[in-house]
Design a protein around this motif. Structure first.
Motif, PDB file in Angstrom:
ATOM      1  N   PHE A 134      -3.966  -5.035   0.131  1.00 36.96           N
ATOM      2  CA  PHE A 134      -3.329  -5.760   1.240  1.00 36.96           C
ATOM      3  C   PHE A 134      -2.065  -5.027   1.692  1.00 36.96           C
ATOM      4  CE2 PHE A 134      -5.691  -9.114  -0.937  1.00 36.96           C
ATOM      5  CZ  PHE A 134      -6.244  -9.824   0.120  1.00 36.96           C
ATOM      6  N   SER A 179       0.801  -1.231   0.000  1.00 40.52           N
ATOM      7  CA  SER A 179       0.000   0.000   0.000  1.00 40.52           C
ATOM      8  C   SER A 179       0.830   1.275   0.000  1.00 40.52           C
ATOM      9  CB  SER A 179      -0.925  -0.006   1.212  1.00 40.52           C
ATOM     10  OG  SER A 179      -0.156   0.212   2.386  1.00 40.52           O
ATOM     11  N   GLY A 205       8.651   5.392   6.143  1.00 37.08           N
ATOM     12  CA  GLY A 205      10.025   5.712   5.750  1.00 37.08           C
ATOM     13  C   GLY A 205      10.279   7.204   5.872  1.00 37.08           C
ATOM     14  N   LEU A 259      11.267   7.032  -6.982  1.00 37.54           N
ATOM     15  CA  LEU A 259      10.695   8.225  -6.363  1.00 37.54           C
ATOM     16  C   LEU A 259       9.183   8.070  -6.222  1.00 37.54           C
ATOM     17  CD1 LEU A 259      12.639  10.880  -8.451  1.00 37.54           C
ATOM     18  CD2 LEU A 259      12.992  10.383  -6.024  1.00 37.54           C
ATOM     19  N   VAL A 260       8.602   8.833  -5.300  1.00 36.60           N
ATOM     20  CA  VAL A 260       7.162   8.762  -5.040  1.00 36.60           C
ATOM     21  C   VAL A 260       6.375   9.037  -6.324  1.00 36.60           C
ATOM     22  CG1 VAL A 260       5.264   9.865  -3.788  1.00 36.60           C
ATOM     23  CG2 VAL A 260       7.434   9.413  -2.614  1.00 36.60           C
ATOM     24  N   ALA A 316       6.405   6.192  -8.646  1.00 37.51           N
ATOM     25  CA  ALA A 316       5.597   5.074  -8.132  1.00 37.51           C
ATOM     26  C   ALA A 316       4.114   5.339  -8.405  1.00 37.51           C
ATOM     27  CB  ALA A 316       5.851   4.889  -6.637  1.00 37.51           C
ATOM     28  N   LYS A 321       0.313 -10.206   5.589  1.00 39.33           N
ATOM     29  CA  LYS A 321       1.470 -10.380   4.707  1.00 39.33           C
ATOM     30  C   LYS A 321       1.100 -11.428   3.660  1.00 39.33           C
ATOM     31  CE  LYS A 321       6.387 -11.061   4.628  1.00 39.33           C
ATOM     32  NZ  LYS A 321       7.613 -11.363   5.298  1.00 39.33           N
ATOM     33  N   LEU A 342       6.014 -14.428  -1.334  1.00 40.18           N
ATOM     34  CA  LEU A 342       5.158 -13.745  -2.306  1.00 40.18           C
ATOM     35  C   LEU A 342       5.706 -13.927  -3.720  1.00 40.18           C
ATOM     36  CD1 LEU A 342       2.858 -11.722  -3.030  1.00 40.18           C
ATOM     37  CD2 LEU A 342       4.507  -9.893  -2.644  1.00 40.18           C
ATOM     38  N   ASP A 389       8.320   0.553  -7.065  1.00 38.77           N
ATOM     39  CA  ASP A 389       9.703   0.133  -6.805  1.00 38.77           C
ATOM     40  C   ASP A 389       9.895  -1.370  -6.992  1.00 38.77           C
ATOM     41  OD1 ASP A 389      10.236   2.745  -6.187  1.00 38.77           O
ATOM     42  OD2 ASP A 389      10.897   2.384  -4.126  1.00 38.77           O
ATOM     43  N   MET A 390       8.825  -2.152  -6.809  1.00 35.53           N
ATOM     44  CA  MET A 390       8.945  -3.604  -6.948  1.00 35.53           C
ATOM     45  C   MET A 390       9.353  -3.979  -8.377  1.00 35.53           C
ATOM     46  SD  MET A 390       6.332  -6.332  -5.399  1.00 35.53           S
ATOM     47  CE  MET A 390       7.141  -7.483  -4.300  1.00 35.53           C
ATOM     48  N   PHE A 419      18.633   0.459  -1.602  1.00 35.66           N
ATOM     49  CA  PHE A 419      17.953  -0.834  -1.553  1.00 35.66           C
ATOM     50  C   PHE A 419      18.318  -1.628  -2.798  1.00 35.66           C
ATOM     51  CE2 PHE A 419      15.762   2.279   0.871  1.00 35.66           C
ATOM     52  CZ  PHE A 419      15.381   1.617   2.025  1.00 35.66           C
ATOM     53  N   LYS A 476       1.122  -5.448   4.784  1.00 36.16           N
ATOM     54  CA  LYS A 476       1.630  -6.243   5.909  1.00 36.16           C
ATOM     55  C   LYS A 476       1.795  -5.410   7.178  1.00 36.16           C
ATOM     56  CE  LYS A 476       6.453  -6.226   4.244  1.00 36.16           C
ATOM     57  NZ  LYS A 476       7.004  -5.009   4.799  1.00 36.16           N
TER      58      LYS A 476
HETATM   59  C1  LIG Z   1      13.752   7.181   3.889  1.00 39.19           C
HETATM   60  C2  LIG Z   1      13.266   7.405   2.490  1.00 39.19           C
HETATM   61  C3  LIG Z   1      13.037   8.692   2.058  1.00 39.19           C
HETATM   62  C4  LIG Z   1      12.563   8.922   0.780  1.00 39.19           C
HETATM   63  N1  LIG Z   1      12.334  10.203   0.395  1.00 39.19           N
HETATM   64  C5  LIG Z   1      11.816  10.434  -0.822  1.00 39.19           C
HETATM   65  C6  LIG Z   1      11.530  11.757  -1.238  1.00 39.19           C
HETATM   66  O1  LIG Z   1      11.797  12.721  -0.520  1.00 39.19           O
HETATM   67  N2  LIG Z   1      10.964  11.935  -2.461  1.00 39.19           N
HETATM   68  C7  LIG Z   1      10.674  10.893  -3.281  1.00 39.19           C
HETATM   69  O2  LIG Z   1      10.120  11.105  -4.361  1.00 39.19           O
HETATM   70  N3  LIG Z   1      10.966   9.625  -2.927  1.00 39.19           N
HETATM   71  C8  LIG Z   1      11.527   9.371  -1.717  1.00 39.19           C
HETATM   72  N4  LIG Z   1      11.822   8.087  -1.354  1.00 39.19           N
HETATM   73  C9  LIG Z   1      11.499   6.978  -2.287  1.00 39.19           C
HETATM   74  C10 LIG Z   1      10.000   6.646  -2.251  1.00 39.19           C
HETATM   75  O3  LIG Z   1       9.540   6.621  -0.924  1.00 39.19           O
HETATM   76  C11 LIG Z   1       9.736   5.303  -2.933  1.00 39.19           C
HETATM   77  O4  LIG Z   1      10.264   5.348  -4.249  1.00 39.19           O
HETATM   78  C12 LIG Z   1       8.229   5.007  -3.017  1.00 39.19           C
HETATM   79  O5  LIG Z   1       7.639   5.004  -1.739  1.00 39.19           O
HETATM   80  C13 LIG Z   1       7.983   3.655  -3.694  1.00 39.19           C
HETATM   81  O6  LIG Z   1       6.610   3.386  -3.656  1.00 39.19           O
HETATM   82  P1  LIG Z   1       6.036   1.900  -3.770  1.00 39.19           P
HETATM   83  O7  LIG Z   1       4.564   2.024  -3.628  1.00 39.19           O
HETATM   84  O8  LIG Z   1       6.565   1.244  -4.980  1.00 39.19           O
HETATM   85  O9  LIG Z   1       6.654   1.088  -2.540  1.00 39.19           O
HETATM   86  P2  LIG Z   1       6.666   1.343  -0.969  1.00 39.19           P
HETATM   87  O10 LIG Z   1       6.387   2.746  -0.615  1.00 39.19           O
HETATM   88  O11 LIG Z   1       7.928   0.740  -0.492  1.00 39.19           O
HETATM   89  O12 LIG Z   1       5.439   0.468  -0.444  1.00 39.19           O
HETATM   90  C14 LIG Z   1       5.444  -0.934  -0.532  1.00 39.19           C
HETATM   91  C15 LIG Z   1       4.466  -1.489   0.483  1.00 39.19           C
HETATM   92  O13 LIG Z   1       4.253  -2.879   0.232  1.00 39.19           O
HETATM   93  C16 LIG Z   1       4.136  -3.558   1.469  1.00 39.19           C
HETATM   94  N5  LIG Z   1       4.409  -4.982   1.251  1.00 39.19           N
HETATM   95  C17 LIG Z   1       5.562  -5.542   0.805  1.00 39.19           C
HETATM   96  N6  LIG Z   1       5.427  -6.891   0.719  1.00 39.19           N
HETATM   97  C18 LIG Z   1       4.166  -7.184   1.119  1.00 39.19           C
HETATM   98  C19 LIG Z   1       3.440  -8.409   1.267  1.00 39.19           C
HETATM   99  N7  LIG Z   1       3.988  -9.596   0.987  1.00 39.19           N
HETATM  100  N8  LIG Z   1       2.162  -8.343   1.714  1.00 39.19           N
HETATM  101  C20 LIG Z   1       1.586  -7.146   2.018  1.00 39.19           C
HETATM  102  N9  LIG Z   1       2.241  -5.958   1.913  1.00 39.19           N
HETATM  103  C21 LIG Z   1       3.504  -5.980   1.460  1.00 39.19           C
HETATM  104  C22 LIG Z   1       5.176  -2.862   2.327  1.00 39.19           C
HETATM  105  O14 LIG Z   1       4.954  -3.088   3.704  1.00 39.19           O
HETATM  106  C23 LIG Z   1       4.971  -1.405   1.924  1.00 39.19           C
HETATM  107  O15 LIG Z   1       3.989  -0.789   2.734  1.00 39.19           O
HETATM  108  C24 LIG Z   1      12.325   7.828  -0.092  1.00 39.19           C
HETATM  109  C25 LIG Z   1      12.592   6.526   0.328  1.00 39.19           C
HETATM  110  C26 LIG Z   1      13.063   6.309   1.604  1.00 39.19           C
HETATM  111  C27 LIG Z   1      13.364   4.901   2.057  1.00 39.19           C
END
Ligand SMILES: Cc1cc2nc3c(=O)[nH]c(=O)nc-3n(C[C@H](O)[C@H](O)[C@H](O)COP(=O)(O)OP(=O)(O)OC[C@H]3O[C@@H](n4cnc5c(N)ncnc54)[C@H](O)[C@@H]3O)c2cc1C
Length: 376
Positions: A67, A46, A80, A348-349, A352, A110, A309, A341-342, A301, A69
């Motif tokens: 879903f 999420s 984060g 970046l946000v 994503a 999870k 999964l 990111d997966m 990372f 975790k």
């Molecule tokens: C400390 C930090 C600071 C950052 N600052 C910035 C910023 O200033 N600007 C910017 O643009 N980007 C920033 N980023 C990068 C940005 O946060 C990520 O690129 C973005 O959040 C990726 O989004 P996502 O939805 O792909 O994954 P995520 O945000 O990582 O979300 C993935 C989610 O999936 C859940 N998950 C994983 N596996 C399972 C499973 N098996 N079952 C259920 N749930 C599961 C996880 O718990 C998590 O909640 C930062 C990253 C970090 C670590």
């Protein structure tokens, strides 16, 4: 020209004030679907990718379950990025809108463990993986086992939970108060560790970066419209920390099992004749020692965690270990998609969210066997 040879206009601030104004004026009302498709989608994870995709798919009329975790929705936005950079009310108001539109949210689940992948595939017509890139890069050098050395996310996640009201025992607590903190890694995560350490009341904060110091102005190697290679200074840096570049950490030293010092050496980066990546060379005699009783590893990372999964879904991975997708965001398994990111690796946000929305349109088109009703 603005953003090319002068400071860019503050697009971020302009967009933020438009969004805030829209919420204030009630222009961001829930948009539940007018008709339902009878199809179901599981969105796993999420963060911004999963939230964006889940909202789009719900609005398209599918029964969507998101879903997560963790105990709350938001991914790295919630656990984060620190509150001083992103207030969590921004996530909560969006969630309110999404649940009013008909989204089902299951936190503390999870996928792969609490619900098997086989059950997931049986229960849903399509699956979208948005689990992020959660495998941190470690630093396996002598002394890594000492107390007081943590990957950045252990520190930042705990702080986010604490700000949200959680409490931790003395043994669990990772505090920077009165400590000499060394943050290894010069990116966003490292900067957030600097800001958090200063808020804890650290005695000193030093941030080390392996790469050379970037130029203050846009480098010739990254002309507009490329992403400018240049020195970035965050408000966390402005609040106080020493930044050092071209530094290699060689080993950690401790007393009674607790880290006390870091042994470092300065580097020079030598251009290669073939134009390849510059070579990292240690400068003889430049070794030095830094006092450190809290070390935070913020070196990025590697890829998603390769747990049940991914393994049980049997999806192909790309050479970097991310979930491999085609132009339509579908993985090697029919009906299983991936975004954020997966699929891209740490990013970046904004990217994503964009990936989540585009993947949602692909899932929608696939479920309809034709054209998606979603626009990006
Ligand atoms: C400390 C930090 C600071 C950052 N600052 C910035 C910023 O200033 N600007 C910017 O643009 N980007 C920033 N980023 C990068 C940005 O946060 C990520 O690129 C973005 O959040 C990726 O989004 P996502 O939805 O792909 O994954 P995520 O945000 O990582 O979300 C993935 C989610 O999936 C859940 N998950 C994983 N596996 C399972 C499973 N098996 N079952 C259920 N749930 C599961 C996880 O718990 C998590 O909640 C930062 C990253 C970090 C670590």
């Amino acid at each position: 020209m603005v953003g090319i040879n002068r400071e860019a206009v503050s697009i971020r601030e302009i967009e933020k004030s438009i969004a805030e104004e829209a919420f204030e004026r009630g222009l961001c009302e829930p948009q539940p679907p007018k008709t339902k498709t009878g199809k179901s989608v599981a969105v796993v994870g999420s963060g911004p990718a999963g939230m964006a995709a889940a909202q789009q798919l719900t609005r398209a009329g599918h029964d969507v379950t998101l879903f997560e975790k963790n105990e709350a929705v938001g991914g790295l936005l919630r656990f984060g990025i620190p509150d001083f950079k992103l207030e969590k009310t921004v996530i909560d108001r969006r969630l309110k809108q999404m649940t009013a539109e008909g989204l089902t949210i299951k936190t503390g689940v999870k996928v792969g463990t609490d619900i098997t992948v086989a059950d997931l595939r049986k229960q849903f017509d399509a699956v979208l993986l948005t689990g992020g890139s959660e495998q941190p890069r470690d630093l396996p050098i002598p002394g890594r086992e000492l107390q007081g050395i943590h990957v950045a996310m252990q520190f930042l996640t705990q702080e986010n939970r604490r700000v949200a009201g959680a409490t931790f025992s003395a043994e669990e607590t990772i505090s920077a108060k009165d400590k000499h903190v060394v943050v290894i890694g010069g990116g966003d995560t490292g900067s957030d560790c600097v800001g958090t350490s200063n808020r804890h009341g650290a005695a000193s904060v030093t941030q080390l970066e392996l790469l050379p110091k970037p130029p203050k102005e846009r480098a010739d190697s990254t002309p507009w419209p490329l992403w400018p290679q240049m020195l970035r200074t965050s408000t966390s840096h402005d609040e106080g920390c020493e930044r050092m570049w071209s530094i290699l950490t060689k080993s950690f030293e401790g007393e009674d099992g607790q880290v006390k010092r870091i042994n470092c050496v300065r580097l020079k980066w030598v251009e290669r004749e073939d134009g390849g990546r510059p070579e990292m060379v240690e400068i003889p005699g430049s070794e030095f020692v830094l006092e450190a009783d809290l070390v935070l590893l913020a070196m990025g990372f590697l890829h998603p965690v390769h747990d049940a999964l991914i393994k049980d879904l049997n999806v192909d991975l790309d050479p970097r270990g991310n979930v491999q997708v085609g132009a339509d965001f579908m993985t090697s398994e029919a009906g299983v998609f991936a975004a954020g990111d997966m699929a891209t690796g740490q990013s970046l946000v904004l990217k994503a969210i964009d990936g989540g929305r585009k993947a949602a349109a692909s899932v929608d088109a696939w479920l309809r066997g034709g054209v998606s009703v979603l626009t990006n």
